[in-house]
Scaffold this motif. Structure first.
Motif, PDB file in Angstrom:
ATOM      1  N   PHE A   9      13.697 100.631  10.291  1.00 35.04           N
ATOM      2  CA  PHE A   9      14.632  99.559   9.925  1.00 35.04           C
ATOM      3  C   PHE A   9      15.796 100.303   8.888  1.00 35.04           C
ATOM      4  N   ARG A  10      15.176 101.099   8.108  1.00 36.33           N
ATOM      5  CA  ARG A  10      16.467 101.955   7.338  1.00 36.33           C
ATOM      6  C   ARG A  10      17.234 102.761   8.097  1.00 36.33           C
ATOM      7  N   ARG A  11      16.719 103.379   9.268  1.00 33.91           N
ATOM      8  CA  ARG A  11      17.446 104.389  10.155  1.00 33.91           C
ATOM      9  C   ARG A  11      18.538 103.590  10.815  1.00 33.91           C
TER      10      ARG A  11
ATOM     11  N   LEU B  62      12.337  89.157  15.341  1.00 34.13           N
ATOM     12  CA  LEU B  62      13.155  90.661  15.411  1.00 34.13           C
ATOM     13  C   LEU B  62      12.089  91.851  15.224  1.00 34.13           C
ATOM     14  N   VAL B  63      11.314  91.905  14.462  1.00 35.43           N
ATOM     15  CA  VAL B  63      10.263  92.968  14.082  1.00 35.43           C
ATOM     16  C   VAL B  63       9.588  93.095  15.486  1.00 35.43           C
ATOM     17  N   PHE B  64       9.163  92.095  16.116  1.00 36.23           N
ATOM     18  CA  PHE B  64       8.631  92.440  17.488  1.00 36.23           C
ATOM     19  C   PHE B  64       9.401  93.161  18.440  1.00 36.23           C
TER      20      PHE B  64
ATOM     21  N   PRO C 108      18.505 100.381  -1.896  1.00 29.90           N
ATOM     22  CA  PRO C 108      19.102  99.279  -2.563  1.00 29.90           C
ATOM     23  C   PRO C 108      17.890  98.427  -3.049  1.00 29.90           C
ATOM     24  N   ASP C 109      16.551  98.488  -2.468  1.00 29.03           N
ATOM     25  CA  ASP C 109      15.479  97.455  -2.997  1.00 29.03           C
ATOM     26  C   ASP C 109      14.644  98.203  -3.954  1.00 29.03           C
ATOM     27  N   ASP C 110      15.095  99.219  -4.500  1.00 28.27           N
ATOM     28  CA  ASP C 110      14.514 100.030  -5.676  1.00 28.27           C
ATOM     29  C   ASP C 110      14.925  99.586  -7.013  1.00 28.27           C
TER      30      ASP C 110
ATOM     31  N   PRO D  88      -4.013 110.138  -8.774  1.00 23.28           N
ATOM     32  CA  PRO D  88      -3.334 111.074  -8.505  1.00 23.28           C
ATOM     33  C   PRO D  88      -3.183 111.069  -7.024  1.00 23.28           C
ATOM     34  N   ILE D  89      -1.681 111.335  -6.248  1.00 22.49           N
ATOM     35  CA  ILE D  89      -1.679 111.417  -4.932  1.00 22.49           C
ATOM     36  C   ILE D  89      -3.016 112.233  -4.138  1.00 22.49           C
ATOM     37  N   ALA D  90      -3.137 113.418  -4.540  1.00 25.37           N
ATOM     38  CA  ALA D  90      -4.175 114.297  -4.027  1.00 25.37           C
ATOM     39  C   ALA D  90      -5.585 113.510  -3.879  1.00 25.37           C
ATOM     40  N   GLU D  91      -5.750 112.918  -5.039  1.00 25.29           N
ATOM     41  CA  GLU D  91      -7.164 112.362  -5.099  1.00 25.29           C
ATOM     42  C   GLU D  91      -7.290 111.156  -4.168  1.00 25.29           C
ATOM     43  N   VAL D  92      -6.407 110.343  -4.106  1.00 24.67           N
ATOM     44  CA  VAL D  92      -6.275 109.391  -3.073  1.00 24.67           C
ATOM     45  C   VAL D  92      -6.358 109.652  -1.634  1.00 24.67           C
ATOM     46  N   ARG D  93      -5.603 110.903  -1.308  1.00 22.91           N
ATOM     47  CA  ARG D  93      -5.655 111.620  -0.246  1.00 22.91           C
ATOM     48  C   ARG D  93      -7.033 111.912   0.106  1.00 22.91           C
TER      49      ARG D  93
HETATM   50  P1  AP5 Z   1       8.630  99.609   3.534  1.00 22.01           P
HETATM   51  O1  AP5 Z   1       9.464 100.669   4.018  1.00 22.01           O
HETATM   52  O2  AP5 Z   1       7.320  99.333   4.250  1.00 22.01           O
HETATM   53  O3  AP5 Z   1       8.771  99.747   2.078  1.00 22.01           O
HETATM   54  P2  AP5 Z   1       7.468  98.946   1.148  1.00 22.01           P
HETATM   55  O4  AP5 Z   1       6.396  98.275   1.707  1.00 22.01           O
HETATM   56  O5  AP5 Z   1       8.309  98.257   0.203  1.00 22.01           O
HETATM   57  O6  AP5 Z   1       6.966 100.072   0.484  1.00 22.01           O
HETATM   58  P3  AP5 Z   1       7.345 101.482  -0.118  1.00 22.01           P
HETATM   59  O7  AP5 Z   1       8.233 102.176   0.791  1.00 22.01           O
HETATM   60  O8  AP5 Z   1       8.480 101.197  -1.221  1.00 22.01           O
HETATM   61  O9  AP5 Z   1       6.197 102.238  -0.740  1.00 22.01           O
HETATM   62  P4  AP5 Z   1       4.979 102.654  -0.044  1.00 22.01           P
HETATM   63  O10 AP5 Z   1       3.909 101.786  -0.266  1.00 22.01           O
HETATM   64  O11 AP5 Z   1       5.304 103.371   1.011  1.00 22.01           O
HETATM   65  O12 AP5 Z   1       4.765 103.787  -1.316  1.00 22.01           O
HETATM   66  P5  AP5 Z   1       5.511 105.570  -1.232  1.00 22.01           P
HETATM   67  O13 AP5 Z   1       4.640 106.382  -0.317  1.00 22.01           O
HETATM   68  O14 AP5 Z   1       6.929 105.421  -0.592  1.00 22.01           O
HETATM   69  O15 AP5 Z   1       9.552  98.142   3.727  1.00 22.01           O
HETATM   70  C1  AP5 Z   1      10.913  97.872   3.454  1.00 22.01           C
HETATM   71  C2  AP5 Z   1      11.392  96.719   3.830  1.00 22.01           C
HETATM   72  O16 AP5 Z   1      11.569  96.496   5.335  1.00 22.01           O
HETATM   73  C3  AP5 Z   1      10.804  95.486   3.265  1.00 22.01           C
HETATM   74  O17 AP5 Z   1      10.950  94.847   2.185  1.00 22.01           O
HETATM   75  C4  AP5 Z   1      11.230  94.428   4.537  1.00 22.01           C
HETATM   76  O18 AP5 Z   1      12.426  94.046   4.192  1.00 22.01           O
HETATM   77  C5  AP5 Z   1      11.523  95.376   5.935  1.00 22.01           C
HETATM   78  N1  AP5 Z   1      10.324  95.468   6.566  1.00 22.01           N
HETATM   79  C6  AP5 Z   1       9.367  96.477   6.953  1.00 22.01           C
HETATM   80  N2  AP5 Z   1       8.300  96.377   7.447  1.00 22.01           N
HETATM   81  C7  AP5 Z   1       8.293  94.901   7.937  1.00 22.01           C
HETATM   82  C8  AP5 Z   1       7.607  93.974   8.717  1.00 22.01           C
HETATM   83  N3  AP5 Z   1       6.527  94.481   9.162  1.00 22.01           N
HETATM   84  N4  AP5 Z   1       8.018  92.664   8.855  1.00 22.01           N
HETATM   85  C9  AP5 Z   1       9.010  92.560   7.834  1.00 22.01           C
HETATM   86  N5  AP5 Z   1       9.946  93.071   7.413  1.00 22.01           N
HETATM   87  C10 AP5 Z   1       9.591  94.399   7.317  1.00 22.01           C
HETATM   88  O19 AP5 Z   1       5.279 105.835  -2.741  1.00 22.01           O
HETATM   89  C11 AP5 Z   1       6.358 105.006  -3.637  1.00 22.01           C
HETATM   90  C12 AP5 Z   1       6.413 106.023  -4.586  1.00 22.01           C
HETATM   91  O20 AP5 Z   1       5.248 106.341  -5.678  1.00 22.01           O
HETATM   92  C13 AP5 Z   1       7.010 107.501  -4.306  1.00 22.01           C
HETATM   93  O21 AP5 Z   1       8.042 108.041  -5.268  1.00 22.01           O
HETATM   94  C14 AP5 Z   1       5.846 108.357  -4.313  1.00 22.01           C
HETATM   95  O22 AP5 Z   1       6.006 109.744  -4.421  1.00 22.01           O
HETATM   96  C15 AP5 Z   1       4.847 107.574  -5.573  1.00 22.01           C
HETATM   97  N6  AP5 Z   1       3.578 107.536  -5.487  1.00 22.01           N
HETATM   98  C16 AP5 Z   1       2.747 107.565  -4.252  1.00 22.01           C
HETATM   99  N7  AP5 Z   1       1.656 107.322  -4.151  1.00 22.01           N
HETATM  100  C17 AP5 Z   1       1.324 108.015  -5.755  1.00 22.01           C
HETATM  101  C18 AP5 Z   1       0.289 107.895  -6.622  1.00 22.01           C
HETATM  102  N8  AP5 Z   1      -0.843 108.111  -6.120  1.00 22.01           N
HETATM  103  N9  AP5 Z   1       0.445 108.559  -7.800  1.00 22.01           N
HETATM  104  C19 AP5 Z   1       1.581 108.776  -8.405  1.00 22.01           C
HETATM  105  N10 AP5 Z   1       2.916 108.266  -7.613  1.00 22.01           N
HETATM  106  C20 AP5 Z   1       2.872 108.144  -6.369  1.00 22.01           C
END
Ligand code: AP5
Length: 197
Positions: A37-39, A65-67, A136-138, A175-180
């Motif tokens: 969607f972001r692309r 729309l998603v589908f 913009p959603d951050d 931390p990320i590596a531990e979850v991984r």
């Molecule tokens: P989407 O892109 O799916 O975003 P989101 O669910 O809001 O998730 P994020 O990308 O913000 O977080 P993430 O869980 O992927 O975490 P990340 O690895 O990036 O959706 C965006 C929008 O698109 C939605 O709001 C909606 O509008 C629409 N949309 C998408 N799919 C849809 C659907 N199916 N239906 C309807 N609408 C839809 O990590 C986040 C940050 O945390 C990074 O900086 C990362 O480095 C850090 N981090 C990650 N893990 C750790 C850790 N263990 N420790 C410390 N830092 C960490």
């Protein structure tokens, strides 16, 4: 055998981060609805212009729309054997339709990976990312709205997949590596066991 899995979790739980490790380990197709969607929004395609208000406000894009946008990629991914759906399905309607698609292609899911972390950990991560993500959603208000939307529309999927016996819940606050490490170890076990049956 390949892995077929879904990655579920609130914004900031690390779906995108962990997805990269999973697709690398299992050599499978990665489908991220948010990235797709972001692309479109970045490229200002006609559909992107339609999507932008939903993404900026942190609201879900309507299911039909998603589908329309994902059905073909999902069908192709099914045909290729292994896939990871990241950020999709996100509503019960999406989950049911995905199930029908996979079933008609003769595939069953191996696992639904649910990442969980306390709200304030998620907010802090996304605010930190927001300092330079350009998303913009951050912003704090939209982050909190996205977390509410997740709670209302997506969290019920935990029950849906729990009842099917394929839910794997992980604490995503370490931390990320531990979850991984934990996640890949469990997925390795699941794939090995599926191979043996
Ligand atoms: P989407 O892109 O799916 O975003 P989101 O669910 O809001 O998730 P994020 O990308 O913000 O977080 P993430 O869980 O992927 O975490 P990340 O690895 O990036 O959706 C965006 C929008 O698109 C939605 O709001 C909606 O509008 C629409 N949309 C998408 N799919 C849809 C659907 N199916 N239906 C309807 N609408 C839809 O990590 C986040 C940050 O945390 C990074 O900086 C990362 O480095 C850090 N981090 C990650 N893990 C750790 C850790 N263990 N420790 C410390 N830092 C960490």
């Amino acid at each position: 055998m390949s892995l077929r899995a879904i990655l579920l979790g609130p914004p900031g739980s690390g779906k995108g981060t962990q997805a990269a490790y999973i697709v690398e380990r299992f050599k499978i197709t990665h489908i991220s609805s948010g990235d797709l969607f972001r692309r479109h929004v970045r490229e200002r395609s006609p559909i992107g212009l339609h999507l932008e208000p939903f993404l900026s406000a942190g609201d879900l894009v309507p299911d039909d729309l998603v589908f329309e946008m994902l059905a073909e990629s999902i069908a192709l991914a099914c045909a290729s054997g292994g896939y990871l759906l990241d950020g999709f399905p996100r509503t019960l309607a999406q989950a049911e339709k995905t199930y029908e698609l996979a079933e008609s292609a003769g595939f069953t899911l191996h696992a639904v990976v649910a990442l969980q972390a306390p709200t304030e950990v998620l907010v802090a991560r996304l605010l930190r990312r927001g300092e330079d993500s350009g998303r913009p959603d951050d912003t704090e208000a939209v982050i909190r709205h996205r977390l509410n939307v997740h709670e209302q529309s997506t969290a019920p999927l935990l029950d849906y997949y729990g009842r099917r016996g394929i839910l794997q819940v992980f604490d995503a606050s370490p931390p990320i590596a531990e979850v991984r490490e934990r996640l890949l170890k469990r997925l390795d076990e699941i794939v090995t066991s599926a191979d043996e049956h």
